[in-house]
Structure formats: structure tokens, C-alpha cells
Design a protein around this motif. Structure first.
Motif, PDB file in Angstrom:
ATOM      1  N   PRO A 166       0.825  -1.209   0.000  1.00  0.00           N
ATOM      2  CA  PRO A 166       0.000   0.000   0.000  1.00  0.00           C
ATOM      3  C   PRO A 166       0.864   1.267   0.000  1.00  0.00           C
ATOM      4  N   GLY A 167       0.510   2.221  -0.838  1.00  0.00           N
ATOM      5  CA  GLY A 167       1.231   3.482  -0.906  1.00  0.00           C
ATOM      6  C   GLY A 167       2.478   3.462  -1.756  1.00  0.00           C
ATOM      7  N   ARG A 168       2.815   2.320  -2.344  1.00  0.00           N
ATOM      8  CA  ARG A 168       3.991   2.222  -3.202  1.00  0.00           C
ATOM      9  C   ARG A 168       3.619   1.526  -4.510  1.00  0.00           C
ATOM     10  N   VAL A 169       4.410   1.791  -5.545  1.00  0.00           N
ATOM     11  CA  VAL A 169       4.228   1.111  -6.829  1.00  0.00           C
ATOM     12  C   VAL A 169       5.488   0.316  -7.124  1.00  0.00           C
ATOM     13  N   THR A 170       5.340  -0.976  -7.268  1.00  0.00           N
ATOM     14  CA  THR A 170       6.451  -1.840  -7.670  1.00  0.00           C
ATOM     15  C   THR A 170       6.178  -2.330  -9.087  1.00  0.00           C
ATOM     16  N   GLY A 171       7.186  -2.858  -9.741  1.00  0.00           N
ATOM     17  CA  GLY A 171       7.032  -3.273 -11.124  1.00  0.00           C
ATOM     18  C   GLY A 171       7.423  -4.710 -11.359  1.00  0.00           C
ATOM     19  N   LEU A 172       6.762  -5.335 -12.306  1.00  0.00           N
ATOM     20  CA  LEU A 172       7.064  -6.710 -12.686  1.00  0.00           C
ATOM     21  C   LEU A 172       6.833  -6.844 -14.187  1.00  0.00           C
ATOM     22  N   THR A 173       7.797  -7.432 -14.885  1.00  0.00           N
ATOM     23  CA  THR A 173       7.663  -7.668 -16.322  1.00  0.00           C
ATOM     24  C   THR A 173       7.317  -9.132 -16.571  1.00  0.00           C
ATOM     25  N   LEU A 174       6.247  -9.361 -17.327  1.00  0.00           N
ATOM     26  CA  LEU A 174       5.831 -10.705 -17.703  1.00  0.00           C
ATOM     27  C   LEU A 174       5.823 -10.825 -19.228  1.00  0.00           C
ATOM     28  N   GLN A 175       6.086 -12.036 -19.698  1.00  0.00           N
ATOM     29  CA  GLN A 175       5.982 -12.300 -21.128  1.00  0.00           C
ATOM     30  C   GLN A 175       5.570 -13.748 -21.333  1.00  0.00           C
ATOM     31  N   ALA A 176       4.548 -13.949 -22.134  1.00  0.00           N
ATOM     32  CA  ALA A 176       4.090 -15.293 -22.482  1.00  0.00           C
ATOM     33  C   ALA A 176       4.597 -15.639 -23.874  1.00  0.00           C
ATOM     34  N   ASP A 177       5.157 -16.828 -24.033  1.00  0.00           N
ATOM     35  CA  ASP A 177       5.693 -17.235 -25.325  1.00  0.00           C
ATOM     36  C   ASP A 177       4.604 -17.438 -26.374  1.00  0.00           C
ATOM     37  N   LYS A 178       3.430 -17.885 -25.935  1.00  0.00           N
ATOM     38  CA  LYS A 178       2.362 -18.183 -26.885  1.00  0.00           C
ATOM     39  C   LYS A 178       1.014 -17.930 -26.214  1.00  0.00           C
TER      40      LYS A 178
END
Length: 321
Positions: A166-178
């Protein structure tokens, strides 16, 4: 043309780090196997040494040989190799950057997920719930936050975990092959219904994703029979009269963002109640009638309406695709 994603036409999604479906998940899975192999090698040597130490031949070997060779040199060598390799390999994982062309905002709540997409037409954000739709073969940046307590987003087949604070923004990168459906879960204990706080990542071809996004940007279509006293028109009226709009938004019916999930296109989602029930008229009616019997502690009270009104409301929500 993109066809609606119906639960009956999709395979059951896997939730397993041993079935990677994206580049980061493949690296994490490789970590697991290599580190398991290295640990097994050390364990096997220790067992061999223990067996030799119990035998008569151990008396003919000086103690410093066991200590310096098998007790220090071997584990240090193995652990150094594993540390060097894992450090090098982890540097090949996707950078957590919002510079990717596709960006999605996800906010965790007790116990559901709000998902927001930028409108490609420049309008207000497109708001959905409990499903993250992405284009396959492209990195997608998820901006993550929480509205109440700490949660954690984890889709094992596509990547690692990331806390949502809460009160913070974190980041995550996702990628699906198909293209496919990949199940995720809140991985940080967040209260009574933590175990029933699932989500699904639905990967489309880029063209289908663009078509899906354009459809989601539209407000809910009025029932074709809204002018008459039919079941869908009655269900739409029930949504208003039963004060469902006090907690839920249906664009074109109730425009104000509320406490609960946006229901503008709820009929097109695979599940309701954050992965708890497959979406169809019967489960919608059961959830509206008594959500506490399905998900105790959920912040939705049971409805008080007659059976015909309940059936009409469920039918109306089911056709919001």
C-alpha cells in the motif's frame, strides 16, 4: 475477429514453475533444476564420506584430508560455481522497466484484483478485474500496488513474485511465449480468504489483444430487448433498484468507480470471485444470493430479492461480454 473467451473452450491453466511459458520463467525453472542438482551432488558426497568414515579405511586417512578436502574445498568449489552461474544467468532476466509498449496497472484488494489498461483511443482507463490480458510474445510491464494490506502477485508459468505494498508502486515484467491461460495467485498471506485470491493471465495474439482491448473500452451494451418487460431488461433494472451500483460500476449504467470490481464486461471473464467460480448464470446467481457461504469474509453482503429477480440479474450480468 476475436471470439469471446468462453470457459468451456479453454484448457485448464497450469500453475507450476516446472512448466515455464515465458523467458523469465524458463530462467527461474533452470535455476531450480541446477541448484537442486548441485545440492544433490553435495548431499551424495556427504553420504559417501559418512559411509567411508564408518569403515576401517577411514583410520588410515589423516583427519586434515577430510576437513580441508571434502569439508572445505569441495563445497566451496561447488557453491562458488553455482553462485557465479546464477548471478550471470539472473542478469539475463527482463529489466523491470515501464518503457515497454504494453503497460498494465494492477491493484490488489482483500480479496480480488483490479486491473487497469490505458485506452488506446486516449479515453479513461479500461477497468477490469481478476484477469490480466496481454499480447503473447511481447514483454508487458505491470505496475503493482495494494489498497489495504501487503499482497504479492505470482504467476509461476510466466515469472517470479513481486510484493504489492500500500502506498507504493512496484514493477514486474511478464511475457508469455504463446497464447494461452496462465493461473496466478496471491503469494503473501493477506487474511481469511488469501487462498481464494487467484487470478488468470490470458495471452492473446497481438491482433486479438488489440481487438479485445477495443471491445473492453466500450460501455456495456444495452440488452437488445431493453424496451420490453423481458428477463434481461428486468435484470438491468434490478441492478439499479437493488443498489448494486453502490459497490459496482457498469459503464453505461453506473459510471462512478466503487468499492467492488467493475462489472462492465463481467460475462466475458473466465471466473468470478477471484478465480473461485467459473462464470455462468448459475454461479453468478449463487454468488449474488449468498457470497459468504462461498467465500466467508468477502466484503459483499448477501442479496435480498425474490428468485425471479435474482435469475434476471444473473442473466443480465452473464450477457455483459
Amino acid at each position: 475477429m476475436l471470439q469471446p473467451l468462453l470457459p468451456s473452450t479453454l484448457p485448464a491453466p497450469l500453475q507450476s514453475v516446472l512448466h515455464p511459458a515465458g523467458p523469465d520463467a524458463a530462467i527461474i525453472s533452470q535455476f531450480a533444476w541446477v541448484l537442486f542438482g548441485g545440492g544433490a551432488l553435495v548431499f551424495a558426497l556427504v553420504m559417501v564420506l559418512a559411509a567411508l568414515g564408518l569403515g576401517r579405511r577411514a583410520r588410515t586417512v589423516r583427519p586434515m584430508f577430510w576437513i580441508a578436502g571434502a569439508g572445505v574445498a569441495f563445497p566451496v568449489t561447488v557453491l562458488t560455481v553455482l553462485l557465479t552461474w546464477s548471478t550471470w544467468r539472473s542478469g539475463q532476466m527482463a529489466a523491470q522497466t515501464s518503457q515497454h509498449a504494453t503497460r498494465v496497472a494492477v491493484s490488489a484488494n482483500m480479496w480480488w484484483w483490479e486491473v487497469r489498461y490505458p485506452d488506446p483511443g486516449g479515453g479513461p482507463d479500461i477497468v477490469s478485474a481478476n484477469e490480466i490480458h496481454i499480447p503473447a510474445g511481447r514483454p508487458v510491464y505491470l505496475g503493482l500496488t495494494a489498497s489495504d494490506v501487503i499482497h504479492s502477485l505470482w504467476v509461476p508459468a510466466l515469472g517470479g513474485k513481486m510484493d504489492m505494498v500500500p502506498g507504493r508502486v512496484t514493477g514486474l515484467t511478464l511475457q508469455a511465449d504463446k497464447p494461452g491461460v496462465y493461473r496466478g495467485q496471491c503469494a503473501e498471506y493477506c487474511g481469511e480468504q488469501h487462498a481464494r485470491m487467484a487470478l488468470h493471465v490470458v495471452a492473446h495474439t497481438p491482433a486479438d489483444y488489440a481487438a479485445w482491448l477495443a471491445r473492453q473500452a466500450r460501455p456495456a451494451a444495452a440488452p437488445a430487448d431493453a424496451a420490453g418487460e423481458t428477463i434481461l431488461a428486468r435484470g438491468r433494472q434490478a441492478f439499479i433498484e437493488q443498489r448494486c451500483a453502490a459497490c459496482h460500476t457498469i459503464r453505461g449504467v453506473s459510471e462512478v468507480t466503487r468499492l467492488g470490481p467493475d462489472l462492465t464486461h463481467v460475462g466475458a471473464r473466465l471466473h468470478i470471485a477471484a478465480g473461485t467460480l467459473r462464470t455462468h448464470r448459475g454461479t453468478l446467481a449463487g454468488w449474488i444470493a449468498d457470497p459468504q457461504s462461498i467465500k466467508p469474509g468477502a466484503r459483499m453482503p448477501p442479496a435480498s430479492m425474490d428468485g425471479d429477480t435474482l435469475s434476471a440479474l444473473a442473466a443480465y450480468l452473464e450477457q455483459l461480454k
